[in-house]
Design a protein around this motif. Sequence first.
Motif, PDB file in Angstrom:
ATOM      1  N   VAL A 144      48.139  19.493  32.680  1.00  0.00           N
ATOM      2  CA  VAL A 144      46.767  19.771  33.477  1.00  0.00           C
ATOM      3  C   VAL A 144      46.931  21.256  33.819  1.00  0.00           C
ATOM      4  N   THR A 145      48.066  21.486  34.505  1.00  0.00           N
ATOM      5  CA  THR A 145      48.282  22.723  35.282  1.00  0.00           C
ATOM      6  C   THR A 145      48.042  23.945  34.521  1.00  0.00           C
ATOM      7  N   ILE A 146      48.785  23.784  33.078  1.00  0.00           N
ATOM      8  CA  ILE A 146      48.746  24.792  32.001  1.00  0.00           C
ATOM      9  C   ILE A 146      47.442  24.721  31.626  1.00  0.00           C
ATOM     10  N   ALA A 147      46.582  23.892  31.535  1.00  0.00           N
ATOM     11  CA  ALA A 147      45.182  23.883  30.769  1.00  0.00           C
ATOM     12  C   ALA A 147      44.388  24.762  31.723  1.00  0.00           C
ATOM     13  N   ILE A 148      44.632  24.069  33.172  1.00  0.00           N
ATOM     14  CA  ILE A 148      43.656  24.883  34.266  1.00  0.00           C
ATOM     15  C   ILE A 148      43.969  26.373  34.312  1.00  0.00           C
ATOM     16  N   THR A 149      45.360  26.720  34.307  1.00  0.00           N
ATOM     17  CA  THR A 149      45.637  28.011  34.545  1.00  0.00           C
ATOM     18  C   THR A 149      45.109  29.010  33.529  1.00  0.00           C
ATOM     19  N   LEU A 150      45.102  28.529  32.109  1.00  0.00           N
ATOM     20  CA  LEU A 150      44.553  29.134  30.754  1.00  0.00           C
ATOM     21  C   LEU A 150      43.323  29.483  31.196  1.00  0.00           C
ATOM     22  N   LEU A 151      42.291  27.997  31.681  1.00  0.00           N
ATOM     23  CA  LEU A 151      40.973  28.449  31.528  1.00  0.00           C
ATOM     24  C   LEU A 151      40.619  29.278  32.816  1.00  0.00           C
ATOM     25  N   ALA A 152      41.489  29.096  33.759  1.00  0.00           N
ATOM     26  CA  ALA A 152      41.030  30.247  34.850  1.00  0.00           C
ATOM     27  C   ALA A 152      41.295  31.772  34.641  1.00  0.00           C
ATOM     28  N   GLY A 153      42.439  31.952  33.703  1.00  0.00           N
ATOM     29  CA  GLY A 153      42.693  33.076  33.273  1.00  0.00           C
ATOM     30  C   GLY A 153      41.566  33.834  32.487  1.00  0.00           C
ATOM     31  N   TRP A 154      41.048  32.949  31.617  1.00  0.00           N
ATOM     32  CA  TRP A 154      39.897  33.618  30.861  1.00  0.00           C
ATOM     33  C   TRP A 154      39.187  34.498  31.730  1.00  0.00           C
ATOM     34  N   PHE A 155      38.547  34.083  32.951  1.00  0.00           N
ATOM     35  CA  PHE A 155      37.843  34.725  33.788  1.00  0.00           C
ATOM     36  C   PHE A 155      38.445  35.770  34.923  1.00  0.00           C
ATOM     37  N   ILE A 156      39.636  35.469  34.945  1.00  0.00           N
ATOM     38  CA  ILE A 156      40.374  36.274  36.020  1.00  0.00           C
ATOM     39  C   ILE A 156      41.485  37.451  35.422  1.00  0.00           C
ATOM     40  N   LEU A 157      42.277  37.079  34.466  1.00  0.00           N
ATOM     41  CA  LEU A 157      43.052  37.959  34.042  1.00  0.00           C
ATOM     42  C   LEU A 157      42.650  39.047  33.110  1.00  0.00           C
ATOM     43  N   PRO A 158      43.408  40.220  33.079  1.00  0.00           N
ATOM     44  CA  PRO A 158      42.989  41.225  32.106  1.00  0.00           C
ATOM     45  C   PRO A 158      43.876  40.800  31.057  1.00  0.00           C
ATOM     46  N   PRO A 159      43.481  41.463  29.700  1.00  0.00           N
ATOM     47  CA  PRO A 159      44.120  40.859  28.339  1.00  0.00           C
ATOM     48  C   PRO A 159      45.611  41.056  28.458  1.00  0.00           C
ATOM     49  N   THR A 160      46.254  42.225  28.784  1.00  0.00           N
ATOM     50  CA  THR A 160      47.772  42.045  28.715  1.00  0.00           C
ATOM     51  C   THR A 160      48.351  41.052  29.535  1.00  0.00           C
ATOM     52  N   LEU A 161      47.790  40.742  30.913  1.00  0.00           N
ATOM     53  CA  LEU A 161      48.437  39.739  31.254  1.00  0.00           C
ATOM     54  C   LEU A 161      48.072  38.166  30.886  1.00  0.00           C
ATOM     55  N   TYR A 162      46.666  37.981  30.378  1.00  0.00           N
ATOM     56  CA  TYR A 162      46.369  36.852  29.630  1.00  0.00           C
ATOM     57  C   TYR A 162      47.215  36.583  28.445  1.00  0.00           C
ATOM     58  N   GLN A 163      47.387  37.645  27.828  1.00  0.00           N
ATOM     59  CA  GLN A 163      48.224  37.176  26.684  1.00  0.00           C
ATOM     60  C   GLN A 163      49.737  36.761  27.049  1.00  0.00           C
ATOM     61  N   SER A 164      50.490  37.447  28.156  1.00  0.00           N
ATOM     62  CA  SER A 164      51.618  36.967  28.475  1.00  0.00           C
ATOM     63  C   SER A 164      51.574  35.752  29.246  1.00  0.00           C
ATOM     64  N   THR A 165      50.503  35.222  29.670  1.00  0.00           N
ATOM     65  CA  THR A 165      50.115  33.985  30.332  1.00  0.00           C
ATOM     66  C   THR A 165      50.424  32.807  29.402  1.00  0.00           C
ATOM     67  N   ALA A 166      49.354  33.064  28.142  1.00  0.00           N
ATOM     68  CA  ALA A 166      49.585  32.275  26.927  1.00  0.00           C
ATOM     69  C   ALA A 166      50.956  32.096  26.407  1.00  0.00           C
ATOM     70  N   GLN A 167      51.622  33.436  26.455  1.00  0.00           N
ATOM     71  CA  GLN A 167      53.054  33.162  25.589  1.00  0.00           C
ATOM     72  C   GLN A 167      54.003  32.369  26.599  1.00  0.00           C
ATOM     73  N   ALA A 168      53.844  32.431  27.990  1.00  0.00           N
ATOM     74  CA  ALA A 168      54.593  31.551  28.909  1.00  0.00           C
ATOM     75  C   ALA A 168      53.901  30.063  28.831  1.00  0.00           C
ATOM     76  N   ALA A 169      52.633  29.906  28.679  1.00  0.00           N
ATOM     77  CA  ALA A 169      52.303  28.602  28.216  1.00  0.00           C
ATOM     78  C   ALA A 169      53.097  27.877  27.013  1.00  0.00           C
ATOM     79  N   LEU A 170      53.028  28.624  26.276  1.00  0.00           N
ATOM     80  CA  LEU A 170      53.731  28.216  24.895  1.00  0.00           C
ATOM     81  C   LEU A 170      55.304  27.814  25.329  1.00  0.00           C
ATOM     82  N   ALA A 171      55.952  28.873  25.890  1.00  0.00           N
ATOM     83  CA  ALA A 171      57.273  28.654  26.177  1.00  0.00           C
ATOM     84  C   ALA A 171      57.336  27.267  26.995  1.00  0.00           C
TER      85      ALA A 171
END
Length: 645
Positions: free
Chosen positions: A78-105
């Motif tokens: 749930v935490t990862i899902a919420i973080t990725l969903l909020a990131g769509w609206f908040i994070l710039p692409p470079t950081l959104y990409q690295s956050t997605a990489q962290a989610a996978l890891a």
Amino acid sequence: MQYRADIDGLRAVAVLLIVFFHVRLSNVPGGFIGVDVFFVISGFLITKLILRGVAQDSFSFKDFYWRRLRRLGPALFVTIAITLLAGWFILPPTLYQSTAQAALATIFSVSNILFWLQTGYFDVAAAYKPLLHTWSLSVEEQFYLIWPASLLLGAKYLTRSGLLIAITAASLLSLGLSQMLLTENASASFFLTPFRVFAFGSGAILALTGWEARNVVMANIASLSGLLIIFYVAGTLQESAPFPGLNGAIPVLGAALMIYAGPSAVMNRAIALAPIRYIGQISYSVYLLHWPLVVYHIFLFGQAQTTLQVLGLIVVILVAGALMYHSVEMYFRRKREGKFNIGYPALGWTSLAAATVISAVSWQIYAERGYPARYAPEIGALFTALNSAVEERAEATGEFNCNATTNSQDVYFDVFADCLPKGSDPLVVVLGDSHAADIYMGLHAAYPGQSIVQLTGNGCNLAQPSNQKVFCAPYFALWQAWMTENAARIGTVIYSQSGGSLVARGTGGIERPNMAQIIRLAETLEQFQIPNVPFIFWGPRPRLQPNIDIAIAGSADLSALRTYYAEADFSTDVALDRQLAGYFSDLQVKYISSIDVLCAPHCPTLTNDNQLFVVDYGHWTPAGAVQAVQQIVAGAPALQNVFAR
């Protein structure tokens, strides 16, 4: 297995220290040691659980890992899902990409390894990584992977005393290696599981031996001492201190003393009071949610500063943790008539589905480079340009050959001669860290007829003693020797560095010029000066906060981006600039300000032809470097004399 009430209280202490540290309460600079307290608790509880199963001949790997999944999985998903969903609206692409990489890891329990591999001079600041805290979960999960089998094998082939010796030896080896690695690879010591085993092992030893204070006096002494140790370290240990190593062993000792004291000790009873114990019960959900909330608060509102802002953020974190505890954690852990609401088959399929969906979404975000198409075409194009500029800068500064970096260290000494200019004398030497490499890049492009020598390395400034710059020491020695041997060929030396190492954080987190570092820099620069050769100190540039990618995301168009930092507070950088100008005015070093030229009327984000000026907080793009050096050379007679030739 029922937890002792004081164990929940100790978990509450740990999570509150972590939360207080991350919302930047100045009186808990070492609150990050709460993670080590958690490790001790985990080692104690997991070892106790396994040994109880062994004693009762009821231990099952299948049951053990089902219980771990039920305890950790749902809230994490749930935490990862919420973080990725909020990131769509908040994070710039470079950081959104690295956050997605962290989610996978994180899904595969290797985020600690990912963050270790990402550690480097240009690593993104922690405040921009909403899943950074999952490194500790990966460490725990890796411990859960190896510990049951190791403990069962030890119990089968060793006596109780032999097992105790083995765990103690492994813990001491882990601690020793952790301390040794701090000078060579501190990030590995911090992030990787083998160098955290001593914390788990301390708890495991208590579980194995059953050690517990047998009289009231000893229990109270241990309890009070343990809590005081934890609070003392949390209140005095600085974030910059070497850690973990021996520094990490101190809070581990404090946590172990409190567990040893037992539930009847006075301080253990105090932290077992219902309100504190409740925070301990919800601590996992609080820990999961606290860091994404802190990071997104920084993105949306800035760092919490006032007492009201700090307290408000803490309340939000605790309430969010409580909500997830009751709605997610307990939903999966609650039993009715002896059976879980969600049985093991349903838990398995639900977890597999969640992990699959999160992995697929994360991979898509990563593959699409953070979806720059979310933004208006003009802004989206800037993100594409930023990615290109990062790669172009790496090439132009010699990131993989002529600039001393972790990427070039295997070839640097072999190619050094090839990196020297082929033109005629006199030579211009550019000396310093990655900011000096920017200057070399700009001068080399703007003045192609000038013979320029690049003696630069990421993080290799001369403000710190070489024994604190283990990576840079051999490069300093090479550069100084080369300059001495070629003194007759050198016409000018230009030194530059980031201003970050020349300021110190004082009370309340306020940065001020660090005179001790400035004096040390001046003394070190004397060693690199050549008689009768002009020596120029090209002053530090302003540090943009937030980084340029966040500024791009927060700008509606190019005009807004151009003035994004117009109201920013650069008082610390200006104060440092003035301090350096005044101090070096009496020395045989010519100081030239970057800020006076670049930040009039405001610090640049775009070049005159609307190309990006910087790639992060201050490192220039190739286009920005050309414009910057041309502007600064034009305003400095000492530089005009050099580049007019």
